[in-house]
Design a protein around this motif. Structure first.
Motif, PDB file in Angstrom:
ATOM      1  N   LEU A 241      25.355  16.214  -3.949  1.00  9.38           N
ATOM      2  CA  LEU A 241      24.856  15.713  -2.667  1.00  9.38           C
ATOM      3  C   LEU A 241      23.548  16.381  -2.253  1.00  9.38           C
ATOM      4  CD1 LEU A 241      28.117  15.112  -0.616  1.00  9.38           C
ATOM      5  CD2 LEU A 241      26.677  13.460  -1.810  1.00  9.38           C
ATOM      6  N   LYS A 242      23.287  17.590  -2.743  1.00 15.93           N
ATOM      7  CA  LYS A 242      21.980  18.205  -2.476  1.00 15.93           C
ATOM      8  C   LYS A 242      20.875  17.383  -3.131  1.00 15.93           C
ATOM      9  CE  LYS A 242      19.085  22.293  -3.095  1.00 15.93           C
ATOM     10  NZ  LYS A 242      17.929  21.452  -3.503  1.00 15.93           N
ATOM     11  N   GLU A 243      21.087  17.000  -4.381  1.00 14.75           N
ATOM     12  CA  GLU A 243      20.099  16.200  -5.091  1.00 14.75           C
ATOM     13  C   GLU A 243      19.906  14.850  -4.399  1.00 14.75           C
ATOM     14  OE1 GLU A 243      19.283  14.312  -9.533  1.00 14.75           O
ATOM     15  OE2 GLU A 243      20.911  15.754  -9.229  1.00 14.75           O
ATOM     16  N   PHE A 244      21.021  14.257  -3.966  1.00 12.00           N
ATOM     17  CA  PHE A 244      20.958  12.971  -3.263  1.00 12.00           C
ATOM     18  C   PHE A 244      20.206  13.129  -1.944  1.00 12.00           C
ATOM     19  CE2 PHE A 244      23.380   9.480  -0.917  1.00 12.00           C
ATOM     20  CZ  PHE A 244      22.652   8.450  -1.505  1.00 12.00           C
ATOM     21  N   ALA A 245      20.527  14.192  -1.198  1.00 13.40           N
ATOM     22  CA  ALA A 245      19.851  14.444   0.083  1.00 13.40           C
ATOM     23  C   ALA A 245      18.362  14.670  -0.120  1.00 13.40           C
ATOM     24  CB  ALA A 245      20.475  15.648   0.777  1.00 13.40           C
ATOM     25  N   ASP A 246      17.994  15.360  -1.190  1.00  9.85           N
ATOM     26  CA  ASP A 246      16.576  15.606  -1.472  1.00  9.85           C
ATOM     27  C   ASP A 246      15.833  14.295  -1.737  1.00  9.85           C
ATOM     28  OD1 ASP A 246      16.963  18.299  -1.163  1.00  9.85           O
ATOM     29  OD2 ASP A 246      16.999  18.756  -3.309  1.00  9.85           O
ATOM     30  N   GLN A 247      16.485  13.356  -2.420  1.00 10.93           N
ATOM     31  CA  GLN A 247      15.872  12.056  -2.674  1.00 10.93           C
ATOM     32  C   GLN A 247      15.678  11.277  -1.373  1.00 10.93           C
ATOM     33  OE1 GLN A 247      14.763  10.670  -5.735  1.00 10.93           O
ATOM     34  NE2 GLN A 247      14.973  12.815  -6.312  1.00 10.93           N
ATOM     35  N   ILE A 248      16.690  11.343  -0.501  1.00  8.38           N
ATOM     36  CA  ILE A 248      16.576  10.660   0.791  1.00  8.38           C
ATOM     37  C   ILE A 248      15.461  11.287   1.618  1.00  8.38           C
ATOM     38  CG2 ILE A 248      17.795   9.957   2.893  1.00  8.38           C
ATOM     39  CD1 ILE A 248      20.418  10.331   1.300  1.00  8.38           C
TER      40      ILE A 248
ATOM     41  N   LYS B 289      16.427   8.089   8.206  1.00 10.51           N
ATOM     42  CA  LYS B 289      16.500   9.468   8.697  1.00 10.51           C
ATOM     43  C   LYS B 289      17.902   9.802   9.186  1.00 10.51           C
ATOM     44  CE  LYS B 289      12.949  11.541  10.323  1.00 10.51           C
ATOM     45  NZ  LYS B 289      11.782  12.033  11.106  1.00 10.51           N
ATOM     46  N   TYR B 290      18.552   8.880   9.900  1.00  6.78           N
ATOM     47  CA  TYR B 290      19.923   9.137  10.347  1.00  6.78           C
ATOM     48  C   TYR B 290      20.864   9.266   9.156  1.00  6.78           C
ATOM     49  CZ  TYR B 290      18.587   8.246  15.176  1.00  6.78           C
ATOM     50  OH  TYR B 290      18.007   8.325  16.409  1.00  6.78           O
ATOM     51  N   PHE B 291      20.673   8.419   8.164  1.00  3.45           N
ATOM     52  CA  PHE B 291      21.508   8.510   6.972  1.00  3.45           C
ATOM     53  C   PHE B 291      21.301   9.850   6.272  1.00  3.45           C
ATOM     54  CE2 PHE B 291      22.021   7.454   2.331  1.00  3.45           C
ATOM     55  CZ  PHE B 291      23.405   7.476   2.353  1.00  3.45           C
ATOM     56  N   TRP B 292      20.047  10.314   6.219  1.00  4.02           N
ATOM     57  CA  TRP B 292      19.762  11.624   5.616  1.00  4.02           C
ATOM     58  C   TRP B 292      20.485  12.738   6.374  1.00  4.02           C
ATOM     59  CZ3 TRP B 292      15.396  15.034   7.468  1.00  4.02           C
ATOM     60  CH2 TRP B 292      15.324  16.207   6.713  1.00  4.02           C
TER      61      TRP B 292
ATOM     62  N   ASP C 156       9.969  11.130   4.003  1.00  5.63           N
ATOM     63  CA  ASP C 156       8.577  11.599   4.040  1.00  5.63           C
ATOM     64  C   ASP C 156       7.602  10.463   3.746  1.00  5.63           C
ATOM     65  OD1 ASP C 156       9.431  14.141   4.636  1.00  5.63           O
ATOM     66  OD2 ASP C 156       9.276  14.889   2.575  1.00  5.63           O
ATOM     67  N   TYR C 157       7.917   9.638   2.759  1.00 13.24           N
ATOM     68  CA  TYR C 157       7.054   8.493   2.450  1.00 13.24           C
ATOM     69  C   TYR C 157       6.924   7.570   3.672  1.00 13.24           C
ATOM     70  CZ  TYR C 157       7.463   9.470  -2.617  1.00 13.24           C
ATOM     71  OH  TYR C 157       7.409  10.043  -3.866  1.00 13.24           O
ATOM     72  N   LEU C 158       8.060   7.269   4.275  1.00 16.25           N
ATOM     73  CA  LEU C 158       8.063   6.328   5.395  1.00 16.25           C
ATOM     74  C   LEU C 158       7.431   6.931   6.646  1.00 16.25           C
ATOM     75  CD1 LEU C 158      11.614   4.787   4.894  1.00 16.25           C
ATOM     76  CD2 LEU C 158       9.418   3.719   4.362  1.00 16.25           C
ATOM     77  N   SER C 159       7.601   8.229   6.842  1.00 20.36           N
ATOM     78  CA  SER C 159       6.984   8.894   7.994  1.00 20.36           C
ATOM     79  C   SER C 159       5.470   8.903   7.859  1.00 20.36           C
ATOM     80  CB  SER C 159       7.509  10.323   8.122  1.00 20.36           C
ATOM     81  OG  SER C 159       8.890  10.328   8.436  1.00 20.36           O
ATOM     82  N   ASP C 160       4.970   9.210   6.670  1.00 21.34           N
ATOM     83  CA  ASP C 160       3.523   9.187   6.450  1.00 21.34           C
ATOM     84  C   ASP C 160       2.981   7.770   6.618  1.00 21.34           C
ATOM     85  OD1 ASP C 160       3.475  11.875   6.023  1.00 21.34           O
ATOM     86  OD2 ASP C 160       3.021  11.787   3.885  1.00 21.34           O
ATOM     87  N   ASP C 161       3.723   6.783   6.132  1.00 18.18           N
ATOM     88  CA  ASP C 161       3.300   5.394   6.296  1.00 18.18           C
ATOM     89  C   ASP C 161       3.200   5.030   7.781  1.00 18.18           C
ATOM     90  OD1 ASP C 161       2.911   2.563   5.278  1.00 18.18           O
ATOM     91  OD2 ASP C 161       4.719   2.299   6.478  1.00 18.18           O
TER      92      ASP C 161
ATOM     93  N   ARG D   9      -1.265   3.504   2.308  1.00 21.92           N
ATOM     94  CA  ARG D   9      -0.029   2.873   2.784  1.00 21.92           C
ATOM     95  C   ARG D   9       0.600   2.019   1.689  1.00 21.92           C
ATOM     96  NH1 ARG D   9       0.215  -0.503   7.614  1.00 21.92           N
ATOM     97  NH2 ARG D   9       2.409   0.057   7.454  1.00 21.92           N
ATOM     98  N   ALA D  10      -0.216   1.329   0.925  1.00 23.12           N
ATOM     99  CA  ALA D  10       0.305   0.517  -0.183  1.00 23.12           C
ATOM    100  C   ALA D  10       1.002   1.410  -1.216  1.00 23.12           C
ATOM    101  CB  ALA D  10      -0.821  -0.274  -0.838  1.00 23.12           C
ATOM    102  N   GLU D  11       0.399   2.569  -1.508  1.00 22.41           N
ATOM    103  CA  GLU D  11       1.018   3.516  -2.439  1.00 22.41           C
ATOM    104  C   GLU D  11       2.366   4.005  -1.912  1.00 22.41           C
ATOM    105  OE1 GLU D  11      -3.112   5.565  -4.191  1.00 22.41           O
ATOM    106  OE2 GLU D  11      -1.861   6.623  -2.739  1.00 22.41           O
ATOM    107  N   LEU D  12       2.372   4.410  -0.645  1.00 20.32           N
ATOM    108  CA  LEU D  12       3.591   4.956  -0.048  1.00 20.32           C
ATOM    109  C   LEU D  12       4.706   3.910   0.003  1.00 20.32           C
ATOM    110  CD1 LEU D  12       1.939   6.956   2.851  1.00 20.32           C
ATOM    111  CD2 LEU D  12       3.242   7.966   0.973  1.00 20.32           C
ATOM    112  N   GLN D  13       4.359   2.691   0.330  1.00 18.45           N
ATOM    113  CA  GLN D  13       5.372   1.637   0.420  1.00 18.45           C
ATOM    114  C   GLN D  13       5.939   1.302  -0.955  1.00 18.45           C
ATOM    115  OE1 GLN D  13       3.894  -1.679   2.708  1.00 18.45           O
ATOM    116  NE2 GLN D  13       3.351  -0.378   4.451  1.00 18.45           N
ATOM    117  N   THR D  14       5.108   1.358  -1.981  1.00 21.63           N
ATOM    118  CA  THR D  14       5.589   1.133  -3.348  1.00 21.63           C
ATOM    119  C   THR D  14       6.553   2.240  -3.769  1.00 21.63           C
ATOM    120  OG1 THR D  14       3.560  -0.030  -3.975  1.00 21.63           O
ATOM    121  CG2 THR D  14       4.892   0.889  -5.758  1.00 21.63           C
TER     122      THR D  14
END
Length: 307
Positions: A210-217, A193-196, A222-227, A262-267
């Motif tokens: 960098l917009k595309e890169f930021a969107d990927q981050i 999140k700090y890197f984002w 989001d994946y990690l927050s939901d996890d 959680r397994a899906e999100l971590q993958t």
């Protein structure tokens, strides 16, 4: 556009402007009379962005001031997080039900939802009190921002902070993949999140790329927050299942779905992590330094376009 460095500003002016804008947003949201959970969420985002900003220019602020400011906003966010936990659990439970809606009845896990809703409603007074405290502390924080001194106006002012966040997020990825624990993924989420935030701050260096890169981050965040939220929901559901053995089968079903999601999100997170942190820190920072140089040089070549 406010959470961005602008070419026509010095680094010092940009840092002050961005910090004051985030404090203004926090102050505005803290005055909210309704939708207290949304207000607390938005205030917390502003404080997280402030922590991201000061981490980027940590070496310019100096270690003493950096630690004081970072601790200040960290503690404020902890206060707010403590009164919003039930709302976050309701949100992730809703997401989980939507993800598996074809496998669940409409009233699945209703007992837990009602319990969380009662917890949420019971904290209303605490939420208002926390927001009042925030308003008081934002006033003092604005005065501190005026004292920040950023002397360097080149890439050096942000380069060390950017390298630090990229390196920490990359190491966090390796640890999470190795340990596969809730705490390891939680720590990785914070570093990502700090890197984002840092890429968002520097996005104007090359807006399209960098917009595309930021969107990927952001997707990775989001994946990690939901996890992380699912891990908290699992802990709560497990505790409640021990209190209510008569509906143990319902909690067993919920725990199974949480583990599956959680397994899906971590993958998905691991896949994105390999791409985002594929470069060495040296290569990544050298590339961003060249973006910075070209960005600043363009102003000299075409000052009209830079305004």
């Amino acid at each position: 556009m406010s959470y961005r460095f602008k070419r026509q500003e010095s680094v010092g002016k940009a840092v002050e402007r961005i910090a004051l804008e985030q404090l203004d947003k926090a102050q505005e949201q803290a005055r909210a009379k309704a939708k207290l959970d949304d207000a607390i969420h938005d205030v917390r985002v502003s404080f997280k962005k402030l922590r991201g900003l000061i981490r980027l220019v940590r070496d310019e602020l100096g270690n003493h001031r950096y630690k004081r400011e970072d601790t200040y906003y960290r503690d404020l966010n902890r206060q707010l997080s403590a009164v919003r936990d039930s709302a976050a659990l309701i949100e992730i439970l809703t997401k989980l039900q939507e993800r598996f809606r074809d496998e669940l009845s409409g009233d699945a896990f209703e007992a837990l939802r009602k319990l969380l809703a009662r917890d949420k409603q019971g904290r209303q007074a605490d939420k208002r009190k926390a927001l009042v405290e925030v308003r008081k502390k934002v006033i003092a924080a604005r005065q501190q921002v005026r004292k920040w001194k950023i002397k360097d106006d080149g890439f050096a002012a942000v380069g060390k902070g950017l390298r630090r966040s990229y390196t920490a997020a990359g190491k966090g990825f390796a640890r999470a993949c190795d340990k596969q624990t809730v705490s390891a993924f939680h720590e990785w989420r914070k570093e990502v999140k700090y890197f984002w935030y840092h890429i968002e701050l520097l996005r104007e260096l090359w807006p399209g790329q960098l917009k595309e890169f930021a969107d990927q981050i952001k997707t990775l965040v989001d994946y990690l927050s939901d996890d992380h939220d699912l891990a908290l929901l699992r802990k709560r559901a497990l505790a409640e299942s021990k209190k209510e053995p008569d509906v143990g089968h319902e909690y067993e079903a919920l725990l199974a779905l949480i583990d599956k999601r959680r397994a899906e999100l971590q993958t998905q997170a691991a896949f994105l992590g390999r791409r985002i942190f594929a470069e060495s820190p040296e290569t990544f920072i050298s590339r961003l330094k060249e973006y910075w140089r070209a960005w600043r040089e363009e102003e000299k070549i075409n000052p009209i376009a830079a305004t």
